[in-house]
Design a protein around this motif. Structure first.
Motif, PDB file in Angstrom:
ATOM      1  N   ALA A 203       5.915  -2.761  35.058  1.00 16.15           N
ATOM      2  CA  ALA A 203       4.927  -1.706  35.334  1.00 16.15           C
ATOM      3  C   ALA A 203       3.554  -2.098  34.811  1.00 16.15           C
ATOM      4  CB  ALA A 203       5.383  -0.386  34.717  1.00 16.15           C
ATOM      5  N   VAL A 204       3.510  -2.709  33.629  1.00 14.09           N
ATOM      6  CA  VAL A 204       2.230  -3.160  33.071  1.00 14.09           C
ATOM      7  C   VAL A 204       1.629  -4.247  33.951  1.00 14.09           C
ATOM      8  CG1 VAL A 204       1.149  -4.358  31.128  1.00 14.09           C
ATOM      9  CG2 VAL A 204       2.786  -2.518  30.704  1.00 14.09           C
ATOM     10  N   GLU A 205       2.453  -5.147  34.443  1.00 13.08           N
ATOM     11  CA  GLU A 205       1.941  -6.221  35.292  1.00 13.08           C
ATOM     12  C   GLU A 205       1.307  -5.653  36.559  1.00 13.08           C
ATOM     13  OE1 GLU A 205       1.750  -9.244  34.282  1.00 13.08           O
ATOM     14  OE2 GLU A 205       0.870 -10.011  36.118  1.00 13.08           O
ATOM     15  N   ARG A 206       1.880  -4.584  37.075  1.00 11.18           N
ATOM     16  CA  ARG A 206       1.318  -3.968  38.275  1.00 11.18           C
ATOM     17  C   ARG A 206       0.080  -3.131  37.976  1.00 11.18           C
ATOM     18  NH1 ARG A 206       6.823  -2.698  39.016  1.00 11.18           N
ATOM     19  NH2 ARG A 206       6.385  -0.546  38.354  1.00 11.18           N
ATOM     20  N   GLY A 207       0.021  -2.518  36.792  1.00 15.58           N
ATOM     21  CA  GLY A 207      -0.998  -1.500  36.569  1.00 15.58           C
ATOM     22  C   GLY A 207      -2.002  -1.736  35.472  1.00 15.58           C
ATOM     23  N   PHE A 208      -1.954  -2.900  34.788  1.00 23.21           N
ATOM     24  CA  PHE A 208      -2.803  -3.079  33.607  1.00 23.21           C
ATOM     25  C   PHE A 208      -4.295  -2.996  33.922  1.00 23.21           C
ATOM     26  CE2 PHE A 208      -2.495  -7.368  35.289  1.00 23.21           C
ATOM     27  CZ  PHE A 208      -3.790  -7.850  35.148  1.00 23.21           C
ATOM     28  N   ALA A 209      -4.674  -3.293  35.161  1.00 22.16           N
ATOM     29  CA  ALA A 209      -6.100  -3.297  35.501  1.00 22.16           C
ATOM     30  C   ALA A 209      -6.695  -1.894  35.546  1.00 22.16           C
ATOM     31  CB  ALA A 209      -6.314  -3.989  36.842  1.00 22.16           C
ATOM     32  N   THR A 210      -5.841  -0.881  35.644  1.00 25.96           N
ATOM     33  CA  THR A 210      -6.352   0.493  35.720  1.00 25.96           C
ATOM     34  C   THR A 210      -5.711   1.438  34.719  1.00 25.96           C
ATOM     35  OG1 THR A 210      -4.739   0.993  37.459  1.00 25.96           O
ATOM     36  CG2 THR A 210      -6.933   0.288  38.171  1.00 25.96           C
ATOM     37  N   ASN A 211      -4.561   1.065  34.173  1.00 23.81           N
ATOM     38  CA  ASN A 211      -3.811   1.976  33.299  1.00 23.81           C
ATOM     39  C   ASN A 211      -3.538   1.309  31.954  1.00 23.81           C
ATOM     40  OD1 ASN A 211      -2.156   3.868  32.139  1.00 23.81           O
ATOM     41  ND2 ASN A 211      -0.454   3.594  33.567  1.00 23.81           N
ATOM     42  N   HIS A 212      -4.148   1.835  30.892  1.00 21.64           N
ATOM     43  CA  HIS A 212      -3.951   1.303  29.543  1.00 21.64           C
ATOM     44  C   HIS A 212      -3.226   2.301  28.643  1.00 21.64           C
ATOM     45  CE1 HIS A 212      -7.949  -1.114  30.308  1.00 21.64           C
ATOM     46  NE2 HIS A 212      -6.954  -1.487  31.103  1.00 21.64           N
ATOM     47  N   SER A 213      -2.661   3.344  29.225  1.00 20.98           N
ATOM     48  CA  SER A 213      -2.076   4.446  28.454  1.00 20.98           C
ATOM     49  C   SER A 213      -0.574   4.284  28.287  1.00 20.98           C
ATOM     50  CB  SER A 213      -2.370   5.783  29.146  1.00 20.98           C
ATOM     51  OG  SER A 213      -1.600   6.818  28.594  1.00 20.98           O
ATOM     52  N   VAL A 214      -0.118   4.199  27.041  1.00 22.73           N
ATOM     53  CA  VAL A 214       1.311   4.108  26.769  1.00 22.73           C
ATOM     54  C   VAL A 214       2.021   5.360  27.269  1.00 22.73           C
ATOM     55  CG1 VAL A 214       3.061   3.921  24.964  1.00 22.73           C
ATOM     56  CG2 VAL A 214       0.941   2.602  24.787  1.00 22.73           C
ATOM     57  N   SER A 215       1.447   6.516  27.023  1.00 19.50           N
ATOM     58  CA  SER A 215       2.064   7.773  27.447  1.00 19.50           C
ATOM     59  C   SER A 215       2.226   7.831  28.962  1.00 19.50           C
ATOM     60  CB  SER A 215       1.237   8.965  26.960  1.00 19.50           C
ATOM     61  OG  SER A 215       1.211   9.017  25.549  1.00 19.50           O
ATOM     62  N   ALA A 216       1.235   7.326  29.688  1.00 19.31           N
ATOM     63  CA  ALA A 216       1.308   7.335  31.150  1.00 19.31           C
ATOM     64  C   ALA A 216       2.437   6.439  31.650  1.00 19.31           C
ATOM     65  CB  ALA A 216      -0.026   6.904  31.745  1.00 19.31           C
ATOM     66  N   TYR A 217       2.596   5.274  31.035  1.00 23.10           N
ATOM     67  CA  TYR A 217       3.694   4.397  31.429  1.00 23.10           C
ATOM     68  C   TYR A 217       5.034   5.039  31.090  1.00 23.10           C
ATOM     69  CZ  TYR A 217       0.628   0.422  32.464  1.00 23.10           C
ATOM     70  OH  TYR A 217      -0.311  -0.413  33.016  1.00 23.10           O
ATOM     71  N   ALA A 218       5.153   5.619  29.917  1.00 21.63           N
ATOM     72  CA  ALA A 218       6.411   6.257  29.513  1.00 21.63           C
ATOM     73  C   ALA A 218       6.778   7.370  30.488  1.00 21.63           C
ATOM     74  CB  ALA A 218       6.284   6.808  28.091  1.00 21.63           C
ATOM     75  N   GLU A 219       5.794   8.196  30.843  1.00 27.06           N
ATOM     76  CA  GLU A 219       6.056   9.299  31.763  1.00 27.06           C
ATOM     77  C   GLU A 219       6.470   8.780  33.140  1.00 27.06           C
ATOM     78  OE1 GLU A 219       2.816  11.980  32.110  1.00 27.06           O
ATOM     79  OE2 GLU A 219       3.782  13.222  33.646  1.00 27.06           O
TER      80      GLU A 219
END
Length: 306
Positions: A203-219
């Motif tokens: 998920a980080v590999e797909r989204g790191f350019a726009t999403n830096h939020s741990v909570s957002a990834y967890a959700e």
């Protein structure tokens, strides 16, 4: 001969990407194997002291050393018996002053069937590039590599279709041993088995350019923040936030290294619309400013590429 690179890089960041040199192999199959000293056969067009990418796999099996080789801005020192595995898209650089001795295997991603690709972990970018087999595994790897090279060079005893099939099987056998070596430590075995971490990593590999939020990834993944913290720490020793930040910094370094984008545009590309915030973030994690990093790297390389 025409150049084998895309002037804009494979994702628009300006880093040159070199294609698999199919016309220099035997029988036109999607792999090559031979001595590292014969640079014309596998990396003649790649600048020896310039950062670049390749769109294929390279496995370097060293018989001498030490050799220093940069992969994704980390310097690795390889000696006799060590293996360096560079995957497609990774930024790397040869050391012009080093003598590369040993055997090098290069292969196109599509040469092996999907099931074999999965089994051999060809795209496990979380695994370290440098491998140091113990004596029993080193002996087995050498034997498998020698067998693969013998089959590669034997173009007379089988028709092309059978020769290619034999090469795929021999290559699979070698890569399965190599993959087992890469995942043999308790830490790597834990990473491979930990579905929570694997899903987070992807998920980080797909989204790191726009999403830096741990909570957002967890959700998004359906985990509690606490579960995610435990899984990532067990697999990497880092917190999820540190894992995300390292990926963002790596991409920023790639863009700064061989792109003429402004600092602001580099920051925007990794999720920081405000250039000042990006510079502050980069300095915290790289101990230097984006401008200083770019200037130092290009000075070491003898100036910007044209």
């Amino acid at each position: 001969m025409a150049d084998r690179f895309d002037e804009e890089g494979d994702d628009g960041d300006g880093i040159r990407t070199f294609a698999f040199p199919a016309d220099r192999g035997l029988s036109g199959v999607g792999m090559q194997i031979g001595p590292m000293g014969d640079r014309d056969a596998w990396c003649a067009e790649a600048p020896p002291d310039r950062i670049h990418r390749i769109d294929f796999h390279i496995v370097m099996f060293f018989s001498g050393g030490p050799v220093r080789h940069m992969i994704d801005f980390t310097e690795y020192e390889a000696s006799a018996g060590d293996v360096l595995w560079i995957r497609p898209g990774q930024v790397h650089r040869f050391t012009a002053s080093s003598e590369y001795r040993g055997t090098v295997l290069s292969m196109q991603p599509g040469f092996l069937p999907r099931a074999t690709v999965e089994a051999t972990g060809l795209y496990r970018y979380d695994l370290p590039p440098l491998l140091r087999p113990d004596e029993p595994r080193l002996t087995a790897l050498r034997a498998a590599l020698a067998h693969l090279q013998d089959e590669y060079e034997d173009t007379a005893t089988l028709p092309l279709s059978l020769h290619t099939a034999v090469l795929r099987h021999s290559l699979s056998a070698f890569l399965l041993r190599l993959a087992h070596l890469a995942a043999s430590s308790a830490e790597e075995a834990g990473r491979q088995a930990d579905t929570t971490f694997t899903l987070f990593r992807d998920a980080v590999e797909r989204g790191f350019a726009t999403n830096h939020s741990v909570s957002a990834y967890a959700e998004a993944l359906g985990y509690s923040r606490r579960t995610l913290v435990r899984a990532v720490r067990a697999a990497t020793g880092d917190t999820p936030k540190a894992f995300i930040d390292k990926r963002v910094v790596l991409e920023a370094k790639r863009l700064l290294a061989h792109s003429d984008r402004t600092i602001g545009r580099v920051g925007a590309a990794v999720g920081f619309p405000d250039a000042a915030n990006f510079s502050k973030f980069f300095h915290q994690h790289a101990d230097t400013t984006p401008a200083a990093f770019r200037a130092e790297l290009r000075q070491d390389l003898g100036g910007p590429e044209v």
